[in-house]
Motif scaffolding. Structure first.
Motif, mmCIF file in Angstrom:
data_model
loop_
_atom_site.group_PDB
_atom_site.id
_atom_site.type_symbol
_atom_site.label_atom_id
_atom_site.label_comp_id
_atom_site.label_asym_id
_atom_site.label_seq_id
_atom_site.Cartn_x
_atom_site.Cartn_y
_atom_site.Cartn_z
ATOM 1 N N ASN A 193 0.824 -1.211 0.000
ATOM 2 C CA ASN A 193 0.000 0.000 0.000
ATOM 3 C C ASN A 193 0.858 1.261 0.000
ATOM 4 O OD1 ASN A 193 -2.189 -1.758 0.229
ATOM 5 N ND2 ASN A 193 -2.264 -1.575 2.453
ATOM 6 N N VAL A 194 1.908 1.257 0.818
ATOM 7 C CA VAL A 194 2.769 2.436 0.936
ATOM 8 C C VAL A 194 3.535 2.674 -0.367
ATOM 9 C CG1 VAL A 194 4.791 3.370 2.122
ATOM 10 C CG2 VAL A 194 2.951 2.318 3.438
ATOM 11 N N LEU A 203 7.290 -2.493 -8.138
ATOM 12 C CA LEU A 203 7.476 -3.018 -6.790
ATOM 13 C C LEU A 203 8.608 -4.035 -6.843
ATOM 14 C CD1 LEU A 203 3.778 -3.626 -5.624
ATOM 15 C CD2 LEU A 203 5.136 -1.524 -5.551
ATOM 16 N N VAL A 204 9.582 -3.910 -5.963
ATOM 17 C CA VAL A 204 10.734 -4.802 -5.971
ATOM 18 C C VAL A 204 10.621 -5.742 -4.780
ATOM 19 C CG1 VAL A 204 13.244 -4.969 -5.925
ATOM 20 C CG2 VAL A 204 12.136 -3.076 -7.141
ATOM 21 N N PHE A 205 10.320 -6.997 -5.064
ATOM 22 C CA PHE A 205 10.131 -8.008 -4.029
ATOM 23 C C PHE A 205 11.477 -8.584 -3.620
ATOM 24 C CE2 PHE A 205 5.497 -9.636 -4.732
ATOM 25 C CZ PHE A 205 5.025 -8.342 -4.576
ATOM 26 N N LEU A 236 2.445 -11.647 -4.322
ATOM 27 C CA LEU A 236 2.096 -11.389 -5.717
ATOM 28 C C LEU A 236 0.596 -11.172 -5.850
ATOM 29 C CD1 LEU A 236 4.328 -14.000 -7.615
ATOM 30 C CD2 LEU A 236 4.520 -11.504 -7.784
ATOM 31 N N ASP A 237 -0.172 -12.037 -5.204
ATOM 32 C CA ASP A 237 -1.632 -11.893 -5.261
ATOM 33 C C ASP A 237 -2.094 -10.567 -4.670
ATOM 34 O OD1 ASP A 237 -2.354 -14.269 -6.534
ATOM 35 O OD2 ASP A 237 -2.356 -15.412 -4.665
ATOM 36 N N ARG A 242 -4.209 -4.967 -5.685
ATOM 37 C CA ARG A 242 -4.122 -3.529 -5.432
ATOM 38 C C ARG A 242 -3.739 -2.722 -6.676
ATOM 39 N NH1 ARG A 242 -4.016 -6.299 -1.114
ATOM 40 N NH2 ARG A 242 -4.500 -5.415 0.944
ATOM 41 N N GLY A 243 -3.666 -3.390 -7.797
ATOM 42 C CA GLY A 243 -3.445 -2.674 -9.044
ATOM 43 C C GLY A 243 -2.005 -2.475 -9.446
#
Length: 372
Positions: A193-194, A203-205, A236-237, A242-243
């Protein structure tokens, strides 16, 4: 309690609510040493209070956190709650004292600038005010301090989430039950979210602190980093829901090899076919039979990679594995999100990258130290 059953405790939010009730009891001249609350799920709680004193800021109560059999880092710390009744307002004002953080980034459940006192604890405290005063229209200032929280916050995700100055006062109901896997997974989700609220395009996992350190060295923004632990598929889900549009999975060989085999919960007790997967991909690239046997007999993926490297196949095998992680992950999300994969060793060297990861690197200026 049945033999072997784990003990429940109470949250920092319940400690604060108990402190508020103890302050009211002190004002009434009643016994405050042990207070009874009803948790938000209806569970009755009996919470001992260590001390109540009158100060210039109001009546301050001290409650020592008890976590039961949950391995909670706040177990045994003192939660101080100061209650001041106010004439000029009919609302409850919450303030962060020493060791309680303040929200500084969008994407959390509270607005920027608010003390990180979550809605569960706020509701518990409002319930106590209503119980003791007969109305929620009584004006009050509630200041929560957890002095140990200044240091404890460094062991949490709060710095990543933009909660500065201390820990959060948390608790969905007030009851602290020994932490389940589901609860731990849910605690990771606010990072997404942040990052999305900050406008991060990718997004870097990363599975943990080593991945975080390596990602930062490549030029990845701190606010883009998402710590996933072993729960890659779950995260991932949640990101897709969250788009999120683009995700890079950055991890050590051991993690990515599992994902190449379609394993998205990477704890070794859930699934561990690292050596078998490496052996299969290396054999497909031409590794000799005896070397394949050596890979299967290896103790670690590092040992196995040495065997593959001696055959001159490390670069090809790592590139194929990264490509398979990309394919598997996008298939896992039914093509809803672009997912790239970057394989690294503990030193931070890039071992393998798929085309998607290289494209992200070009677009966002990451320093991969290889042709991109």
């Amino acid at each position: 309690m049945a033999k072997g059953e784990l003990r429940s405790g109470y949250t920092t939010g319940a400690c604060a609510a108990a402190g508020v009730k103890a302050a009211f009891l002190h004002m009434a001249g009643a016994d405050w040493r042990e207070v009874r609350l009803t948790a938000l799920d209806g569970t009755p709680l009996t919470i001992p209070v260590k001390d109540v004193v009158e100060t210039a800021e109001g009546i301050r109560a001290e409650v020592v956190k008890f976590s039961g059999d949950d391995p909670d880092i706040t177990n045994g710390v003192s939660v101080f709650t100061t209650l001041m009744l106010l004439d000029e307002t009919d609302d409850i004002e919450f303030r962060a004292g020493e060791g309680v953080g303040t929200v500084t980034k969008r994407g959390m459940s509270l607005p920027v600038g608010e003390p990180s006192i979550n809605m569960g604890p706020r509701t518990l405290i409002r319930n106590v005010v209503e119980e003791m005063m007969g109305s929620v229209d009584v004006g009050a200032r509630v200041t929560i301090s957890i002095p140990a929280g200044v240091e404890l916050a460094k062991k949490t995700l709060n710095p990543v989430l933009g909660i500065e100055g201390g820990i959060s006062v948390i608790g969905t109901t007030g009851v602290l039950r020994p932490m389940s896997e589901e609860a731990f997974k849910d605690s990771l989700v606010p990072q997404i979210n942040v990052a999305l609220a900050a406008g991060e395009p990718v997004l870097v996992f990363v599975p943990g602190k080593i991945g975080e350190r390596i990602a930062l060295s490549l030029g990845v923004s701190q606010s883009a980093l998402i710590e996933t632990s072993n729960f890659i598929g779950f995260m991932l889900d949640r990101a897709a829901e969250r788009g999120a549009e683009k995700i890079l999975i950055l991890g050590h060989t051991g993690k990515l090899v599992k994902m190449a085999a379609g394993v998205f919960h990477t704890h070794n007790r859930v699934a561990d076919a690292r050596l078998e997967t490496l052996a299969a991909y290396a054999a497909a690239e031409g590794l000799a039979q005896e070397a394949v046997r050596a890979v299967l007999a290896s103790n670690t993926t590092e040992d196995a990679m040495e065997v593959i490297a001696e055959a001159g196949l490390a670069e090809r095998v790592c590139a194929v594995i990264a490509e398979r992680v990309h394919v598997r992950a996008e298939r896992y999300l039914f093509g809803k999100v672009q997912v790239g994969a970057l394989m690294v060793n503990f030193a931070g060297d890039i071992l393998g990258a798929d085309a998607r990861a290289l494209s992200f690197a070009r677009d966002y200026g990451w320093r991969l130290n290889r042709e991109s």
